[in-house]
Design a protein around this motif. Sequence first.
Motif, PDB file in Angstrom:
ATOM      1  N   GLU A   1       0.821  -1.203   0.000  1.00  0.00           N
ATOM      2  CA  GLU A   1       0.000   0.000   0.000  1.00  0.00           C
ATOM      3  C   GLU A   1       0.862   1.263   0.000  1.00  0.00           C
ATOM      4  OE1 GLU A   1      -3.642   0.436   0.002  1.00  0.00           O
ATOM      5  OE2 GLU A   1      -3.115  -1.460  -0.963  1.00  0.00           O
ATOM      6  N   ILE A   2       1.994   1.233   0.703  1.00  0.00           N
ATOM      7  CA  ILE A   2       2.884   2.399   0.710  1.00  0.00           C
ATOM      8  C   ILE A   2       3.397   2.698  -0.691  1.00  0.00           C
ATOM      9  CG2 ILE A   2       5.017   3.390   1.638  1.00  0.00           C
ATOM     10  CD1 ILE A   2       4.667   1.649   4.083  1.00  0.00           C
ATOM     11  N   ALA A   3       3.629   1.656  -1.476  1.00  0.00           N
ATOM     12  CA  ALA A   3       4.089   1.858  -2.855  1.00  0.00           C
ATOM     13  C   ALA A   3       3.134   2.768  -3.613  1.00  0.00           C
ATOM     14  CB  ALA A   3       4.244   0.512  -3.557  1.00  0.00           C
ATOM     15  N   ASP A   4       1.845   2.601  -3.400  1.00  0.00           N
ATOM     16  CA  ASP A   4       0.855   3.490  -4.019  1.00  0.00           C
ATOM     17  C   ASP A   4       1.015   4.923  -3.524  1.00  0.00           C
ATOM     18  OD1 ASP A   4      -0.639   2.113  -5.901  1.00  0.00           O
ATOM     19  OD2 ASP A   4      -1.999   1.246  -4.417  1.00  0.00           O
ATOM     20  N   LEU A   5       1.218   5.074  -2.228  1.00  0.00           N
ATOM     21  CA  LEU A   5       1.283   6.413  -1.623  1.00  0.00           C
ATOM     22  C   LEU A   5       2.479   7.221  -2.103  1.00  0.00           C
ATOM     23  CD1 LEU A   5       0.310   5.533   2.077  1.00  0.00           C
ATOM     24  CD2 LEU A   5      -1.152   6.546   0.313  1.00  0.00           C
ATOM     25  N   ILE A   6       3.559   6.531  -2.480  1.00  0.00           N
ATOM     26  CA  ILE A   6       4.776   7.263  -2.874  1.00  0.00           C
ATOM     27  C   ILE A   6       5.057   7.168  -4.372  1.00  0.00           C
ATOM     28  CG2 ILE A   6       5.822   7.030  -0.588  1.00  0.00           C
ATOM     29  CD1 ILE A   6       7.541   4.789  -1.676  1.00  0.00           C
ATOM     30  N   GLY A   7       4.026   6.771  -5.139  1.00  0.00           N
ATOM     31  CA  GLY A   7       4.167   6.782  -6.591  1.00  0.00           C
ATOM     32  C   GLY A   7       4.950   5.636  -7.176  1.00  0.00           C
TER      33      GLY A   7
END
Length: 412
Positions: free
Chosen positions: A99-105
């Motif tokens: 999910e963090i991958a989504d948040l940081i592009g």
Amino acid sequence: MKNSRLASFDILYDILKNGAYSNIAVDKGLAEVDSKDKGFTSRLAYGVVERKLTLDYFIDKFLTSKAKPKVKILLYIGAYQILFMDKVPDAVAVYETVEIADLIGLSYYKKLINAVLHKIIDCKSELDETDDLSIKYSCPPHLINMWKKMYGEEKTLVTLQAINNRPPVFAIPNRKFVDEGELQYELLDNGVDCEVYGDVVKINSSFDLSNIKAFKDGLFYIEDYSSFSCAKALDCTNGETVLDVCAAPGGKTFTMAQSGANVYAFDLYEHRVALIKKSAERLELYNIKSSVNDALIYNENIPFADKILCDVPCSGFGIIRRKPEIRYKNLDDIKELPQIQYDILNTSSKYLKNNGRIIYSTCTLNKKENEKVVEKFLNNNTNFKLINEITVFPSENSGDGFFYAIMEKIND
């Protein structure tokens, strides 16, 4: 407010990519996290730095090419939770990291991150089975080999087993107001879980100093137990003149000042001297005089002293559990330190009165910075004799790795 894993990512990017000191990066990052998430964020960030070699071993098994720095940090975050955070279910560790991958592009890399982390889940039992000390304890082979050569297999293993533990915190009672028993009572009353440990108090729970009444009232200061023991070993007494030549942040200064000695505390930088002054005022230790001084250069304005504490800059291999990135230092980068340490000791010794005592100390485990410096000093200064030499190795419930040597000046 950021969620804990995103905050950990930002902290780790600052440390691993920008070269920030872990303690500074963590303190900065925690300011953006809700209070209930600070513990998890701190543990995750420090844990990745501590276990980086172990994490690299597992991650690199499943990467066919070099990962971008941000992707690698995400993999570190996920892998650390899987391997070392038992209370986090593996599925949660994977999901939250993706999910963090989504948040940081970094949405493009979600499948890769997911695949690598699942493969680590499948082989995490390898960590318990490995005999490779470097992988097991995430410590570079060159440092392990140095310790084995200098201290032997047993001491090296004890040290390796300690370096990834949370370091204990010790509150030193300000005996102007309380003893260790009274301080324990005050801290318990302030909601701090603690216990008497010898003549100090060991803290067993997290707490915010700024909110502790006993701290604001000057009842204690924080100092590692090995450092405290070193300062006590100088055996300062009321009315003596004592120099602390590399004093900041001041713990040993305060310990010596409690004897009633007149302590002159020096540091190279004004902002560090200001920290000593602020704490001395809080503790109402008015027998401390703090000022800027370069310990390498003889200063004729400094008074001759009965006792001197010479705690020199060092490689810090004894405090790895407090500053985990220290373990990754290249030994070639510290080869100039022993000469600087010798020069500081040699200059400091010139302020000592006949029959006075000087302590040379470091927070490292490296005989080239410890015993060899003392040996060189004694060979070149025959009017000094060695009284005692102590090496302390870190363990789960005691102080940091530390070295000190007590020397006495013989009548000229």
